[in-house]
Design an enzyme around this catalytic site. Structure first.
Site, PDB file in Angstrom:
ATOM      1  N   GLU A 142       0.850  -1.199   0.000  1.00 21.14           N
ATOM      2  CA  GLU A 142       0.000   0.000   0.000  1.00 21.14           C
ATOM      3  C   GLU A 142       0.884   1.246   0.000  1.00 21.14           C
ATOM      4  O   GLU A 142       1.931   1.273   0.655  1.00 21.14           O
ATOM      5  CB  GLU A 142      -0.906  -0.002   1.227  1.00 21.14           C
ATOM      6  N   ASP A 156       0.149   5.322   0.630  1.00 23.41           N
ATOM      7  CA  ASP A 156      -0.936   6.185   1.113  1.00 23.41           C
ATOM      8  C   ASP A 156      -0.617   7.666   1.012  1.00 23.41           C
ATOM      9  O   ASP A 156       0.481   8.105   1.382  1.00 23.41           O
ATOM     10  CB  ASP A 156      -1.213   5.910   2.603  1.00 23.41           C
ATOM     11  N   GLU A 215      -3.020  10.529   2.774  1.00 19.15           N
ATOM     12  CA  GLU A 215      -4.253  10.750   3.532  1.00 19.15           C
ATOM     13  C   GLU A 215      -4.236  12.155   4.123  1.00 19.15           C
ATOM     14  O   GLU A 215      -3.197  12.603   4.627  1.00 19.15           O
ATOM     15  CB  GLU A 215      -4.393   9.722   4.651  1.00 19.15           C
TER      16      GLU A 215
END
Length: 288
Positions: A101, A103, A105
């Site tokens: 993953e 990310d 955010e």
């Protein structure tokens, strides 16, 4: 005439081959609704979108294709006003307990307080590599471009084409890095008030609902993974491989002023020893 026709066909075949990789961006064509039903509102013939969160649900989309390496750009305008508890996310992820993953955010905050841009990388299910930043502008006033640039050698996170983080492949010293698992692209808006704002101390205030974030001009220059992604090996190298000196200078400036949290400096969290890649003998200066 025959030669001209052959040249045209040959050129077309090259274009078709390239088109498997050089993707444009259309929210209708490239994504499926992940959750939130009508809270996903796609407009302008697929060129723009809003995601809404209300008292019942957040919302999100997921790419139809899985990718293995590429650059992904999205213009985002974040939830204005009191956004505490909200999480607006733009990320790549595979599936399973040993997932990869990457990310980006945005952790909402009380009116007048800055958003946190939080980045993290998982590889083979191992995460905990957070770096967080304040932005040098108000991300709720206008759209800004946020990018993930990923190849087998490194990951670069960019804001308005300014690199803010580079994570190099350190598999040679035993540090997991996402190189083999195809990932889908996700864009979501959801309730993360258990942790997002001041470590969960400030909760979502539903009297401010609906919360709305805007997205437009999605673009991907990426390899669609087929049959395990073997055809993607080495994609996005070459001219996209390293930062030039001007980009390194810009990154140094961002990192000197705007980093809020760096997992490699968290001696409280890692009281018994920093992660392997953070230890002095293993550190690399990425700004040179």
């Amino acid at each position: 005439m025959a030669s001209s026709r052959f040249s045209s066909i040959f050129l077309l075949s090259i274009i078709l081959t390239i088109s498997k990789f050089a993707l444009g961006g259309n929210f209708y064509e490239d994504f499926d609704n992940l959750f939130g039903d009508v809270r996903v509102d796609i407009k302008d013939e697929g060129q723009s979108m809003t995601l809404t969160m209300d008292e019942y649900s957040g919302s999100g989309i997921v790419s139809k294709n899985e990718y293995l390496f590429g650059r992904f750009d999205m213009k985002i305008k974040l939830v204005p006003g009191n956004s505490a508890g909200t999480v607006t996310a733009f990320y790549l992820s595979s599936q399973g307990s040993n997932h990869d993953e990457i990310d980006i955010e945005f952790l909402g905050n009380l009116t007048g307080d800055p958003y946190l841009l939080s980045t993290n990388v998982y590889a083979d299910g191992v995460g905990g590599r957070e770096m967080q930043y304040y932005l040098w502008f108000d991300p709720t006033e206008d759209f800004h471009t946020y990018s993930i640039d990923w190849n087998p050698d490194r990951i670069i996170i960019l804001v308005d084409d300014i690199p803010i983080r580079v994570m190099l492949n350190r598999q040679t010293i035993g540090v997991p890095f996402p190189t083999s698992q195809p990932m889908r692209l996700y864009t979501t808006l959801w309730n993360g008030d258990s942790w997002a704002t001041r470590w969960g101390a400030v909760k979502l205030d539903l009297s401010n609902a609906p919360f709305i974030a805007g997205f437009k001009h999605f673009n991907a220059n990426a390899c669609i993974a087929k049959e395990g992604g073997a055809s993607c090996k080495g994609f996005n190298r070459g001219i996209f491989r390293d930062l030039d000196q001007e980009s390194k200078k810009k990154m140094r400036k961002v990192q000197s002023k705007w980093i809020v949290y760096d997992y490699c400096r968290d001696l409280r969290r890692y009281a018994h020893g920093l992660p392997f890649e953070c230890r002095k003998e293993n550190l690399l200066d990425q700004s040179k």
